[in-house]
Write a protein that holds these residues in place. Structure first.
Motif, PDB file in Angstrom:
ATOM      1  N   ARG A  68      19.980 -24.331  10.499  1.00  0.00           N
ATOM      2  CA  ARG A  68      18.915 -23.354   9.843  1.00  0.00           C
ATOM      3  C   ARG A  68      19.532 -22.674   8.768  1.00  0.00           C
ATOM      4  O   ARG A  68      21.058 -22.751   8.670  1.00  0.00           O
ATOM      5  CB  ARG A  68      18.630 -22.324  11.100  1.00  0.00           C
ATOM      6  CG  ARG A  68      17.743 -22.799  12.263  1.00  0.00           C
ATOM      7  CD  ARG A  68      16.553 -23.342  11.798  1.00  0.00           C
ATOM      8  NE  ARG A  68      15.897 -23.839  12.970  1.00  0.00           N
ATOM      9  CZ  ARG A  68      15.023 -23.339  13.504  1.00  0.00           C
ATOM     10  NH1 ARG A  68      14.403 -22.218  13.166  1.00  0.00           N
ATOM     11  NH2 ARG A  68      14.301 -24.093  14.788  1.00  0.00           N
TER      12      ARG A  68
ATOM     13  N   ASP B 114      19.162 -30.113   6.699  1.00  0.00           N
ATOM     14  CA  ASP B 114      18.915 -28.883   6.149  1.00  0.00           C
ATOM     15  C   ASP B 114      17.383 -28.869   5.655  1.00  0.00           C
ATOM     16  O   ASP B 114      16.790 -27.752   5.528  1.00  0.00           O
ATOM     17  CB  ASP B 114      19.700 -28.475   4.970  1.00  0.00           C
ATOM     18  CG  ASP B 114      20.987 -28.021   5.598  1.00  0.00           C
ATOM     19  OD1 ASP B 114      21.490 -28.511   6.701  1.00  0.00           O
ATOM     20  OD2 ASP B 114      22.004 -27.532   4.600  1.00  0.00           O
TER      21      ASP B 114
ATOM     22  N   ALA C  46      16.103 -23.957   7.627  1.00  0.00           N
ATOM     23  CA  ALA C  46      15.564 -25.391   7.696  1.00  0.00           C
ATOM     24  C   ALA C  46      14.256 -25.413   6.683  1.00  0.00           C
ATOM     25  O   ALA C  46      13.523 -24.342   6.746  1.00  0.00           O
ATOM     26  CB  ALA C  46      15.331 -26.014   8.719  1.00  0.00           C
TER      27      ALA C  46
ATOM     28  N   MET D  86      17.353 -29.427  13.654  1.00  0.00           N
ATOM     29  CA  MET D  86      17.724 -29.316  12.036  1.00  0.00           C
ATOM     30  C   MET D  86      18.665 -28.028  12.492  1.00  0.00           C
ATOM     31  O   MET D  86      18.835 -27.072  13.036  1.00  0.00           O
ATOM     32  CB  MET D  86      16.493 -28.908  11.309  1.00  0.00           C
ATOM     33  CG  MET D  86      15.787 -30.201  10.994  1.00  0.00           C
ATOM     34  SD  MET D  86      14.285 -29.707  10.101  1.00  0.00           S
ATOM     35  CE  MET D  86      14.970 -29.552   8.410  1.00  0.00           C
TER      36      MET D  86
END
Ligand code: UGA
Length: 446
Positions: free
Chosen positions: A417, A392, A419, A415
Motif C-alpha cells: 500500500r 505497488d 496500491a 499488494m
C-alpha cells in the motif's frame, strides 16, 4: 488458405514454406500445437487437413502443379538503405516471384496476398514477364491483387463472413477464376473488382483509416482525463452518429500489431516519393500520436508512484497486442515495459497466451533469476494474483476477457500500500478495485 480449403472441398490447397520446423508444426496431429493461436483455426485445419489442405516444404513442386499461386510472404519495414524505417522490404516478394517464374508450368495466376506498396504488381509482373518471354517455356502469367482484411483474434469469422473481398487486376478471366473461389461462400455483391493499383492502395488506406480512428480517440482520451469527461461516454455519443459509426473507438494504450504502423509508414513513404509532403505529414502524425500515447502511460505510472519506480515491483497483465492472440508484434506493452525497465522497475508479467521466450525477445533481456531491489528486470508470473504479490501497481495492457472478472480483494490483499490499478484498456471492474482499497486510473476517465 485453411478457410478456402474448408469452404471449397474441390480445390486442392498446398501451403508451402521453406521453414521445415514450421511446416512440421502445421502438420502436428495435436491441433493445440499449431504455430498460430487463433480461435477456431484448429477446427478448420482439423476438417480440411489431409483432405484438400496440405502443408509442405516442396515449394517448387507445389508451384509447378498450381493453377493459382498466392504470394503470402512478410513485407516488414526496411531497416536500412533507401526508405529505412518507412518503406516495405520487398526482398521476399521478389524472391518468391522469381521462384514462381522459375518453377511454374503452363498458365499460372499469381495473387498478391501480402500487403504491398502501390505498384508492386509492376515488379512482380516484370519478373514473371521475363520468364514468359523465354522461348519455348510455354509459361504464361496473370497477376492479381487480393489483399486480406482479416483481424487477428477474429480471423475465422472475418474470413467466413467478410465485409468485402477485393480483387484487383487487368485480366478478366483471372479475376473471375479467383472470384469463383470466394463465390462458393461469399455473396456476389461483396466481391469487389478494381484495377490493380486501386486494390493495392485500398489495403493501405483501410488500415490507415482504422489506425487514425484509434489515434483520434486516444487524443480525446487525454483531453477527457484533464477536463473531467469520460472517453467512453464521448465515444458512445459520437459513435451513435451513423456517419461516424461505433466501432474502433476504444481508447487504449495505443495500437499495435504487425500492420497498422507498417502500413501507415509505407503510405508516408509513398506520399514523400510523389512529392506530397503535407499528405505525408498528415499520416505521420497518426503514428507519432500512437507512440506519444504509449509514452504517456509509462510516465503516468512513474508520476503516480511518487516520481520513481526504481526497485518497485509492478504487475503487468497482458503482453499481446490485443486479446485472443499470442502475437506481440508492435504490442504497446513492449514500449511501455521497456520504459518502465529503463526507470528501474521490476516487472512481473503475465499473459494467457504469450510465452516467456517471446517476452524476453521483445524486451531484449532474459527474465531475472531472482528479484533484487533497485534493479530493473522482469519475471514471468503464473497468474494475476502471483504477479501482484508485493507490487505497488497492477497495469492492464491487453483486454483479455479474464481481466474483466479479477478477484480484487484477493489481489489487493497481496499488494503493497498504497496500491494502484492502471487500466489502459478500461476493462477491469473499477468499482470492485476501488472497494478493495486500490487507487484506480483508467484511460480517458477524468
Ligand atoms: C488490422 C485490421 O483491423 C485488419 O482489417 C487488417 O486486415 C489487419 O490489420 C492487417 O492488415 O493484417 P489487426 O492488426 O489484427 O487487424 O487487429 P485490430 O483489431 O485492427 O487491432 C489493432 C490494434 O488496435 C490493437 O492493438 C488493438 O488493441 C487496437 N485497437 C483496436 C484499439 O486500441 N482500439 C480500438 O477501438 C480498436
Amino acid at each position: 488458405m485453411a478457410v478456402i480449403a474448408d469452404r471449397c472441398p474441390d480445390v486442392q490447397v498446398t501451403v508451402v514454406d521453406l521453414n521445415a520446423e514450421r511446416v512440421a508444426a502445421w502438420n502436428d496431429t495435436d491441433l493445440t500445437r499449431l504455430p498460430v493461436y487463433e480461435p477456431g483455426l484448429d477446427l478448420v485445419v482439423g476438417r480440411a487437413r489431409g483432405r484438400n489442405l496440405h502443408f509442405s516444404t516442396a515449394v517448387e513442386a507445389a508451384i509447378a502443379a498450381a493453377d493459382m499461386v498466392f504470394l503470402s510472404v512478410n513485407t516488414p519495414t526496411k531497416q536500412r538503405g533507401v526508405g529505412a524505417g518507412q518503406a516495405s522490404d520487398l526482398r521476399w516478394i521478389e524472391a518468391s516471384a522469381r521462384q514462381v517464374a522459375a518453377a511454374a508450368t503452363g498458365h499460372t495466376i499469381v495473387v498478391e496476398k501480402s500487403t504491398l506498396p502501390v505498384r508492386t504488381a509492376e515488379a512482380v509482373k516484370a519478373i514473371l514477364d521475363a520468364a514468359q518471354g523465354d522461348a519455348g517455356s510455354g509459361k504464361t502469367f496473370s497477376v492479381l491483387s487480393n489483399p486480406e482484411f482479416l483481424a487477428e483474434g477474429t480471423a475465422i469469422a472475418d474470413l467466413e463472413r467478410p465485409d468485402r473481398v477485393l480483387i484487383g487486376g487487368e485480366d478478366g478471366d483471372a479475376i473471375e477464376a479467383l472470384a469463383s473461389i470466394y463465390g462458393q461462400w461469399v455473396p456476389p455483391e461483396r466481391i469487389l473488382r478494381t484495377n490493380l493499383w486501386s486494390s493495392e492502395l485500398s489495403k493501405l488506406t483501410a488500415n490507415a483509416f482504422l489506425a487514425q480512428r484509434i489515434s483520434s480517440i486516444n487524443s480525446i482520451a487525454a483531453l477527457c482525463e484533464v477536463t473531467g469527461a469520460d472517453v467512453r461516454e464521448v465515444a458512445r455519443a459520437i459513435g451513435s452518429d451513423s456517419r461516424i459509426g461505433s466501432r474502433f473507438l476504444q481508447a487504449g494504450p495505443g495500437f499495435g500489431g504487425s500492420c497498422f504502423q507498417k502500413d501507415i509508414l509505407n503510405l508516408v513513404y509513398l506520399c514523400r516519393h510523389f512529392g506530397l509532403e503535407d499528405v505525408a505529414a498528415y499520416w505521420q502524425q497518426v503514428v507519432d500520436l500512437n507512440i506519444w500515447q504509449q509514452r504517456r502511460l509509462s510516465r503516468k505510472v512513474v508520476q503516480s508512484l511518487f516520481g520513481t519506480v526504481t526497485g518497485k515491483r509492478l504487475a503487468v497483465l497482458g503482453f499481446a497486442f490485443k486479446a485472443d492472440t499470442n502475437d506481440t508484434r508492435e504490442s504497446p506493452a513492449i514500449r511501455i515495459c521497456r520504459d518502465l525497465l529503463e526507470e528501474g522497475a521490476c516487472l512481473a508479467i503475465v499473459d494467457p497466451k504469450v510465452e516467456s521466450r517471446q517476452i524476453s525477445e521483445d524486451l531484449g533481456c532474459p527474465p531475472l533469476a531472482a528479484e533484487s531491489p533497485g534493479e530493473g528486470g522482469w519475471l514471468p508470473a503464473d497468474d494475476p494474483v502471483a504477479a501482484a504479490r508485493g507490487a505497488d501497481a497492477v497495469l492492464i495492457l491487453t483486454e483479455w476477457s479474464a481481466y474483466r472478472q479479477l478477484d480484487w480483494p484477493g489481489i489487493a490483499a497481496v499488494m503493497r500500500r498504497p496500491a494502484w490499478l492502471f487500466d489502459a484498456r478500461a476493462v477491469a471492474d473499477a468499482a470492485a478495485a476501488r472497494a478493495a482499497g486500490l487507487r484506480v486510473w483508467r484511460v480517458g476517465e477524468g
